[in-house]
Design an enzyme around this catalytic site. Sequence first.
Site, PDB file in Angstrom:
ATOM      1  N   GLU A  99       6.591  33.051   6.825  1.00 57.77           N
ATOM      2  CA  GLU A  99       6.593  34.284   7.575  1.00 57.77           C
ATOM      3  C   GLU A  99       6.234  35.281   6.753  1.00 57.77           C
ATOM      4  O   GLU A  99       5.876  36.872   7.810  1.00 57.77           O
ATOM      5  CB  GLU A  99       7.922  34.183   7.559  1.00 57.77           C
ATOM      6  CG  GLU A  99       8.751  33.315   8.241  1.00 57.77           C
ATOM      7  CD  GLU A  99       8.934  31.937   7.962  1.00 57.77           C
ATOM      8  OE1 GLU A  99       8.302  31.666   6.980  1.00 57.77           O
ATOM      9  OE2 GLU A  99       9.952  31.104   8.833  1.00 57.77           O
ATOM     10  N   GLU A 138      11.994  24.999   8.682  1.00 51.38           N
ATOM     11  CA  GLU A 138      13.304  25.121   8.177  1.00 51.38           C
ATOM     12  C   GLU A 138      14.095  24.200   9.611  1.00 51.38           C
ATOM     13  O   GLU A 138      15.139  23.453   8.852  1.00 51.38           O
ATOM     14  CB  GLU A 138      13.583  26.757   8.908  1.00 51.38           C
ATOM     15  CG  GLU A 138      12.939  27.643   8.192  1.00 51.38           C
ATOM     16  CD  GLU A 138      13.575  28.863   9.120  1.00 51.38           C
ATOM     17  OE1 GLU A 138      12.882  29.180  10.046  1.00 51.38           O
ATOM     18  OE2 GLU A 138      13.802  29.914   8.100  1.00 51.38           O
ATOM     19  N   GLY A 185       9.860  28.488  10.916  1.00 45.52           N
ATOM     20  CA  GLY A 185      10.144  27.683  12.058  1.00 45.52           C
ATOM     21  C   GLY A 185      10.771  26.071  11.683  1.00 45.52           C
ATOM     22  O   GLY A 185      11.417  25.481  12.092  1.00 45.52           O
ATOM     23  N   ALA A 245       8.566  29.474  14.871  1.00 45.29           N
ATOM     24  CA  ALA A 245       8.805  29.709  15.353  1.00 45.29           C
ATOM     25  C   ALA A 245       7.867  30.176  17.174  1.00 45.29           C
ATOM     26  O   ALA A 245       6.443  30.680  16.292  1.00 45.29           O
ATOM     27  CB  ALA A 245       9.584  31.010  15.284  1.00 45.29           C
TER      28      ALA A 245
HETATM   29  N1  3HC Z   1       3.198  30.702  17.799  1.00 44.51           N
HETATM   30  C1  3HC Z   1       3.063  31.354  18.505  1.00 44.51           C
HETATM   31  N2  3HC Z   1       1.686  30.757  18.835  1.00 44.51           N
HETATM   32  C2  3HC Z   1       0.935  30.431  17.521  1.00 44.51           C
HETATM   33  C3  3HC Z   1       1.420  30.201  16.314  1.00 44.51           C
HETATM   34  C4  3HC Z   1       2.888  30.496  16.193  1.00 44.51           C
HETATM   35  N3  3HC Z   1       3.427  30.108  15.746  1.00 44.51           N
HETATM   36  N4  3HC Z   1       0.893  29.259  16.015  1.00 44.51           N
HETATM   37  C5  3HC Z   1      -0.687  29.641  16.136  1.00 44.51           C
HETATM   38  N5  3HC Z   1      -0.513  29.676  17.847  1.00 44.51           N
HETATM   39  C6  3HC Z   1      -1.251  29.927  18.703  1.00 44.51           C
HETATM   40  C7  3HC Z   1      -2.296  30.794  17.741  1.00 44.51           C
HETATM   41  O1  3HC Z   1      -2.178  32.152  18.711  1.00 44.51           O
HETATM   42  C8  3HC Z   1      -3.248  29.897  18.989  1.00 44.51           C
HETATM   43  O2  3HC Z   1      -3.147  30.487  20.338  1.00 44.51           O
HETATM   44  P1  3HC Z   1      -4.592  30.555  21.751  1.00 44.51           P
HETATM   45  O3  3HC Z   1      -5.382  29.450  21.885  1.00 44.51           O
HETATM   46  O4  3HC Z   1      -4.429  31.045  22.127  1.00 44.51           O
HETATM   47  O5  3HC Z   1      -5.812  31.487  21.023  1.00 44.51           O
HETATM   48  C9  3HC Z   1      -3.300  28.558  19.212  1.00 44.51           C
HETATM   49  O6  3HC Z   1      -1.905  28.418  18.282  1.00 44.51           O
HETATM   50  C10 3HC Z   1      -3.744  27.269  18.320  1.00 44.51           C
HETATM   51  O7  3HC Z   1      -4.210  28.365  16.537  1.00 44.51           O
HETATM   52  P2  3HC Z   1      -5.240  28.795  15.925  1.00 44.51           P
HETATM   53  O8  3HC Z   1      -5.860  29.047  16.812  1.00 44.51           O
HETATM   54  O9  3HC Z   1      -4.568  29.744  14.777  1.00 44.51           O
HETATM   55  O10 3HC Z   1      -5.109  26.817  15.047  1.00 44.51           O
HETATM   56  P3  3HC Z   1      -5.723  26.762  14.113  1.00 44.51           P
HETATM   57  O11 3HC Z   1      -5.561  24.645  14.212  1.00 44.51           O
HETATM   58  O12 3HC Z   1      -6.564  27.126  13.100  1.00 44.51           O
HETATM   59  O13 3HC Z   1      -4.050  27.122  12.748  1.00 44.51           O
HETATM   60  C11 3HC Z   1      -2.522  26.548  12.200  1.00 44.51           C
HETATM   61  C12 3HC Z   1      -2.962  26.619  12.920  1.00 44.51           C
HETATM   62  C13 3HC Z   1      -1.883  26.802  10.770  1.00 44.51           C
HETATM   63  C14 3HC Z   1      -0.946  26.470  12.444  1.00 44.51           C
HETATM   64  C15 3HC Z   1      -2.256  28.817  12.864  1.00 44.51           C
HETATM   65  O14 3HC Z   1      -2.452  28.728  14.357  1.00 44.51           O
HETATM   66  C16 3HC Z   1      -1.035  29.355  12.397  1.00 44.51           C
HETATM   67  O15 3HC Z   1      -1.360  29.701  11.085  1.00 44.51           O
HETATM   68  N6  3HC Z   1       0.017  28.750  12.809  1.00 44.51           N
HETATM   69  C17 3HC Z   1       1.188  30.561  12.080  1.00 44.51           C
HETATM   70  C18 3HC Z   1       2.139  29.600  12.058  1.00 44.51           C
HETATM   71  C19 3HC Z   1       3.493  30.257  10.955  1.00 44.51           C
HETATM   72  O16 3HC Z   1       3.192  31.328  11.051  1.00 44.51           O
HETATM   73  N7  3HC Z   1       4.819  30.218  11.426  1.00 44.51           N
HETATM   74  C20 3HC Z   1       6.125  31.010  10.774  1.00 44.51           C
HETATM   75  C21 3HC Z   1       6.469  31.887  12.120  1.00 44.51           C
HETATM   76  S1  3HC Z   1       7.322  32.548  12.070  1.00 44.51           S
HETATM   77  C22 3HC Z   1       8.625  31.427  11.927  1.00 44.51           C
HETATM   78  O17 3HC Z   1       8.571  30.991  11.886  1.00 44.51           O
HETATM   79  C23 3HC Z   1      10.167  32.550  11.781  1.00 44.51           C
HETATM   80  C24 3HC Z   1      11.071  31.124  11.692  1.00 44.51           C
HETATM   81  O18 3HC Z   1      11.974  31.970   9.931  1.00 44.51           O
HETATM   82  C25 3HC Z   1      12.233  31.610  12.282  1.00 44.51           C
END
Ligand code: 3HC
Length: 704
Positions: free
Chosen positions: A129, A109, A106, A63
Site C-alpha cells: 500500500e 489481509e 487487501g 482492494a
Molecule cells: N485495483 C484495480 N485495478 C487493478 C489493481 C487493483 N488493486 N491491480 C491491478 N489492476 C489493474 C491494472 O490497472 C490493469 O488494468 P488495465 O488492464 O486496464 O491496464 C490490470 O489490472 C492488470 O494489471 P497489471 O497490468 O499491473 O498486471 P501485471 O500482471 O503486470 O501485475 C500486479 C499484476 C502485480 C497484481 C499489479 O497489477 C499490482 O501491483 N497491482 C496493485 C497491487 C496493490 O497495490 N494492491 C494493494 C491495493 S490497496 C489495498 O489493498 C488497500 C487495503 O489495505 C485496504
Amino acid sequence: MSELVKYSTRDGVAIITVDNPPVNALSTGVPAGILAALKTAEADATVQAVVLAAAGKTFIAGADINDFLNVVAGKAELPVLHPLLHALEDSRKPVVAAIHGMALGGGMEVAMACHYRVAVPDAQVGQPECKLGLIPGAGGTQRLPRLIGPLKAAELCAMGDPIPAPEAVQLGAVDQIIQGNLVDGAVAFAKSIANRPAHKTRELTAKLAGNHSAGFAALREQVRKAKRNLNAPQVAIDAVELSTTLSFAKGIEKEAELFKQCLRATEAQALIHAFFGDRTVAKIPDVPKDTQAFPVRNIAIIGAGTMGGGIAMAFANVGIPVRIKDTQEALDRCLANARRNYENSVKRGRYTKEVMEQRMSLITPQTSYDGFDHVDMIIEAAYESMPLKRQIYSELDKIARVDCVLATNTSTLDINEIAVATGRPQMVIGLHFFSPANAMRLVEIVRGSATSKEVIATAMAVAKALKKVGVLVRNGFGFVGNRMMFPYMYEAQFVVEEGATPEEVDRALAHFGMAMGIFSVDDLGGLDVAARIREEQHQFDKPGLRKPLASDKLVALGRLGQKAGKGWYLYDENRKQTPDLEVVALIRKTAAEAHIPQRTFTEAEIIERTLYGLINEGARILEDGTALRAVDIDVIYLNGYGFPAYRGGPMFYADTVGLKKIYDKICEFREQHGARWEPAPLLKRLAEQGKTFASFDAEKAAHA
Ligand code: 3HC
C-alpha cells in the site's frame, strides 16, 4: 452464487473461488460474494473446512484502487472489509487461503483473516500500500505483526516489496508450501486440520511481546533514507507499532483513521496517478490491443557506444540474443564495460556468476553486418549525425528482412528524414532509450508519419518485454522529455546569472524531490552536448531572445561536466561532486559584464522559475499532440527524468498547484522577463475555464 465468486464442494471441503479478472481485486460484489459463500459453507453440515482460492493468474491482488479514487472524488463511500475479515476469522469451520501469484494489500489481509495460508512455491505475499501512498487499511498493520513479529511487519509495510512464499513460511505468514496442484493440495491440507481448533490471527500475542522501541527507531531512520520525503511508509510504521501497545480492536480503529488521512493526502493521489499512468500509456487509441505485433526473438545493434552497449545489456538481461556492430576498438570497450557492470551486480549479490556469463554469451560483437539479414529488429545507436544515419539506413535497406523493424535511438534527429533513407519508412520507428539503457525504465517510442501500427505495437511489446515503460510520442525536436527539459535548464541558468548559485538551485530542486538538480544533470550529460544542440537547433537565434551566457564560457574553459572532472561543479575520481567557487565567480563576472541585476532567491521562487517553464512547454506538447495525454508526459518525467513520484509528474503537479495560479505566475514572468514566458494557449484556456490537465485527458478519452 455470484459471477465474481464461485462455490463448490469436494470431499467435505467447500471451495470458494474469487473470479474477478484480471487480478481478482476486491471490487464491489467480491467481499459480499465471499461472505455469502462462507455462510453457505457454514450452513452445510457435510462441509468440514473451507478453502478460499482465486481463479486466473493470481490470488487477490488487493482492494480495487479505483474505489479509492471514487472516494476521494466524493462519488463513493470507503469500502470496509472488516465484516468479511471478522466473518472469516470467526468461522466455526477452519478456512484455508490458497495462494498463487500474488496476495497483496487487501488480498493479504483477507488471507491473514483466514485460519491458515498455503501457497505455491513461486507465490508472493505483501503489503504494497505505501507504494500508493497508503497504509494497509484492513487490519494488515495489526494482523501481520501478530504473525511475523512487529519489526518485520513494519519493515514489510513500510518498504512495500512482496516476499516469496518460502520466506513467508519461514517468517510465519504462510503455513505450508504446496507442490503440484494448489487447490488439490489446499483441500488435502484443509482436511488434515479440519478437526484441530483453529486459531484466530487477531488473538495471537506471543510475537508482540518485548520492547521494540529501539528497533522501531532504527527502522524509521532506514526508511527515511530509502523512501525520501514520503509520509505513508512512516505512518505504516506508526500503525504497526500501535499493535504492540493497543488492543486489536483499538489498533484497527486507529489504523482506519490513519488510512483515511493517507488517502486524502496528495502523496496517495499522485502515486495512484503514477500507478494507473504506467498502465494507461500502453493504451493507444488508434493502435488497438489486438494489433498484430512482429515477433522479436533476436536483435542487432549498430553502434557500441554507451547507448548501444546499454541497450545490448537490456536485451541480454531478458534473454534476447543481440548482435552488436562497430569497430573492434569500440566493441572491446563496450564488452569490457558490460562485463564490469555485470560483475558489480554479482558482487552486490543481485545474481550469480552463471547468470552473468549467460547474459554475456547473448551479446555477439562483430565488425560486419553478418547475420543482420536474420534478425527481427535492428536498433541503430550511431553518432547523432543525419548524413551518417541516412547512410546506415540505406545500407540496412539492402540487408534487413522486409519484416525487420528498423529502430533508431536518436534523441535529437528527425525520424521522418531518417525513414525516407529506406524504401520502407513504415518499418522505421524511434526507440529513445535513456542512459544507462540497461537500468533506466523509460523508452520514448517515436512514431514517424509513416510508421505502421504493427511496428508501433511491436515497439510497445519490446519495451514491455524489457520490463521498461514505453511511451508513444510524436516526432519533433526533443520529442517530449528533452523538449521540456530545455526551457527548464535554461531558466535555471538565468536564475544563477541573476544571483543564485548552481548549488542553491539544485538544493531547491532536491528539496522539491527531484532525483538530481538540473546543474548536476547538465554535468552528467556534458555541457558540450548541450552547447552543440544549442547551436545546431539555433535555439537562441531569434532576435531579442535571452541567451544563457555562463555555460558557453564553461565549455570554452574545458569544463564539460563529469567526464572532464569539472563543469558546473568539481568532481573527484569517484565522481563525488563539490561546489566550485571559481564557477560562481565566473557567473558573477559574466552577469556584471552583461549588466544583469543581482538578487537573492527563495526556494519557492527557484521552483516556480524552473518548473513552470517545464510545465508551460508540457502544455504546448499536449496541445500539438506530441504527447497523447498529460499522463503520458507524467510517466516520461517520472521514469526518465527523476521527477518525484509522490508529486505525480509535472502535469499532475501543476493540477495540484492549480492551473490558474501557474498561469498567473507565468504572465507575471512574461512581464518581467519577456516573450520566452508566453503562456501556452492550452494552459491559458484550461486556467480560465477552471479546469485541469487531468480533465483535458478525460475529455479527450471521452471523444476518442
Ligand atoms: N485495483 C484495480 N485495478 C487493478 C489493481 C487493483 N488493486 N491491480 C491491478 N489492476 C489493474 C491494472 O490497472 C490493469 O488494468 P488495465 O488492464 O486496464 O491496464 C490490470 O489490472 C492488470 O494489471 P497489471 O497490468 O499491473 O498486471 P501485471 O500482471 O503486470 O501485475 C500486479 C499484476 C502485480 C497484481 C499489479 O497489477 C499490482 O501491483 N497491482 C496493485 C497491487 C496493490 O497495490 N494492491 C494493494 C491495493 S490497496 C489495498 O489493498 C488497500 C487495503 O489495505 C485496504
